[in-house]
Design a protein around this motif. Sequence first.
Motif, PDB file in Angstrom:
ATOM      1  N   GLU A  24      -8.154   4.087  -3.156  1.00  0.00           N
ATOM      2  CA  GLU A  24      -8.043   2.633  -3.071  1.00  0.00           C
ATOM      3  C   GLU A  24      -8.577   2.007  -4.360  1.00  0.00           C
ATOM      4  O   GLU A  24      -7.922   1.197  -4.996  1.00  0.00           O
TER       5      GLU A  24
ATOM      6  N   THR B 267      -3.370  12.501  -5.591  1.00  0.00           N
ATOM      7  CA  THR B 267      -4.416  11.848  -4.798  1.00  0.00           C
ATOM      8  C   THR B 267      -4.357  10.353  -5.060  1.00  0.00           C
ATOM      9  O   THR B 267      -4.369   9.933  -6.222  1.00  0.00           O
ATOM     10  N   VAL B 268      -4.268   9.571  -3.992  1.00  0.00           N
ATOM     11  CA  VAL B 268      -4.250   8.111  -4.155  1.00  0.00           C
ATOM     12  C   VAL B 268      -5.560   7.532  -3.627  1.00  0.00           C
ATOM     13  O   VAL B 268      -5.917   7.761  -2.466  1.00  0.00           O
TER      14      VAL B 268
ATOM     15  N   CYS C 190       5.827   3.221  -5.873  1.00  0.00           N
ATOM     16  CA  CYS C 190       5.996   4.665  -5.618  1.00  0.00           C
ATOM     17  C   CYS C 190       7.176   5.241  -6.400  1.00  0.00           C
ATOM     18  O   CYS C 190       7.129   6.367  -6.887  1.00  0.00           O
TER      19      CYS C 190
ATOM     20  N   ASN D 195       0.849  -1.191   0.000  1.00  0.00           N
ATOM     21  CA  ASN D 195       0.000   0.000   0.000  1.00  0.00           C
ATOM     22  C   ASN D 195       0.883   1.239   0.000  1.00  0.00           C
ATOM     23  O   ASN D 195       1.974   1.223   0.542  1.00  0.00           O
ATOM     24  N   TYR D 196       0.402   2.298  -0.601  1.00  0.00           N
ATOM     25  CA  TYR D 196       1.195   3.509  -0.622  1.00  0.00           C
ATOM     26  C   TYR D 196       0.275   4.711  -0.555  1.00  0.00           C
ATOM     27  O   TYR D 196      -0.928   4.602  -0.749  1.00  0.00           O
ATOM     28  N   CYS D 197       0.885   5.858  -0.266  1.00  0.00           N
ATOM     29  CA  CYS D 197       0.083   7.075  -0.212  1.00  0.00           C
ATOM     30  C   CYS D 197       0.877   8.175  -0.908  1.00  0.00           C
ATOM     31  O   CYS D 197       2.030   7.984  -1.291  1.00  0.00           O
ATOM     32  N   ALA D 198       0.229   9.357  -1.052  1.00  0.00           N
ATOM     33  CA  ALA D 198       0.848  10.452  -1.793  1.00  0.00           C
ATOM     34  C   ALA D 198       2.205  10.838  -1.184  1.00  0.00           C
ATOM     35  O   ALA D 198       3.151  11.128  -1.916  1.00  0.00           O
TER      36      ALA D 198
ATOM     37  N   ASP E 237      -5.302   2.211  -6.595  1.00  0.00           N
ATOM     38  CA  ASP E 237      -4.663   0.910  -6.403  1.00  0.00           C
ATOM     39  C   ASP E 237      -5.301  -0.117  -7.332  1.00  0.00           C
ATOM     40  O   ASP E 237      -4.630  -1.040  -7.798  1.00  0.00           O
TER      41      ASP E 237
ATOM     42  N   GLU F  50       4.436   9.012   0.290  1.00  0.00           N
ATOM     43  CA  GLU F  50       5.515   8.095  -0.109  1.00  0.00           C
ATOM     44  C   GLU F  50       5.954   8.362  -1.550  1.00  0.00           C
ATOM     45  O   GLU F  50       7.128   8.211  -1.885  1.00  0.00           O
TER      46      GLU F  50
END
Length: 264
Positions: free
Chosen positions: A27, A24-25, A178, A5-8, A54, A10
């Motif tokens: 799901e 913007t990430v 990422c 999982n990753y977010c903005a 994702d 990272e």
Amino acid sequence: MQAENYCAVEIEKNLSRPRKGKITVLETVDSTNTYLKSLCRDGLAKRGDCIIADSQTGGRGRRGKSFMSKGKVGIYMSVLLSTGSAAPEQISEITAWGAVAVHRAINRICNADCKIKWVNDLVCGNLKICGILTEMTKAGPVMGIGINVNGRQGDFPEELSGIATTLEEVCKKSFDRCEIIAAVLEELDILCENFPNGKDEYLSEYTENCAVIGKDIMIEREDEIKRGRAVGIDRNFGLRVIFSDGTKETVTGGDVSVKGFYKK
Ligand code: BTN
């Protein structure tokens, strides 16, 4: 397998140059292109904004095709490019510039020796690892990029066997998505800075790395399929083809597709 999982934040950590635009990430979403286009329509998107999901439930490709968008393994991202107001007929050319940008990013991070399959795919050998779909909005071009990163060729549904593969399969190691996303964003920002004046550079890089030149192919258009040989790329990124009956044509994006390149 790297972080699933990753977010903005990272992604931003992996950027080596400052950039404008919000990341913007999500799901899951039907299609990142459809989502970003709706933000553009509502006046809620700024140039450089990027939507990443994702997984997608309705990932779209060119010519009404679907794009398989399984969770945890691939990259599904759309960016509102700041190329200025490009004319709708420039979509094909912008897509070709995008192919050069993503080609640079993937080869830099993965060293995968991928090539460009006219007009909007990236391939390793003759298997697809990436597709690009550019759609024009009043706010500017929305470029959607789908990359098969982790997982195995055997994970694809039967209809994609002999057509698609993953970077993990090609490079024999998994990748942090990422890092690849950050490299793609950087190259797209460079593309926007160079557009349209850097055309010669993008055109020669496209031509040098185009996997179909010199190959026997089929051109599919509406109900017609014609056999020929791809012989070059013209100034507008059209594909120069000599057909088996000796006639010559430069085919342009739109509704044309090259067949006979993938094993199927
Ligand atoms: C193609 O293979 O013809 C192009 C595929 C483009 C897929 C990407 S994934 C992110 C973005 N959202 C979509 O629905 N399509 C593009």
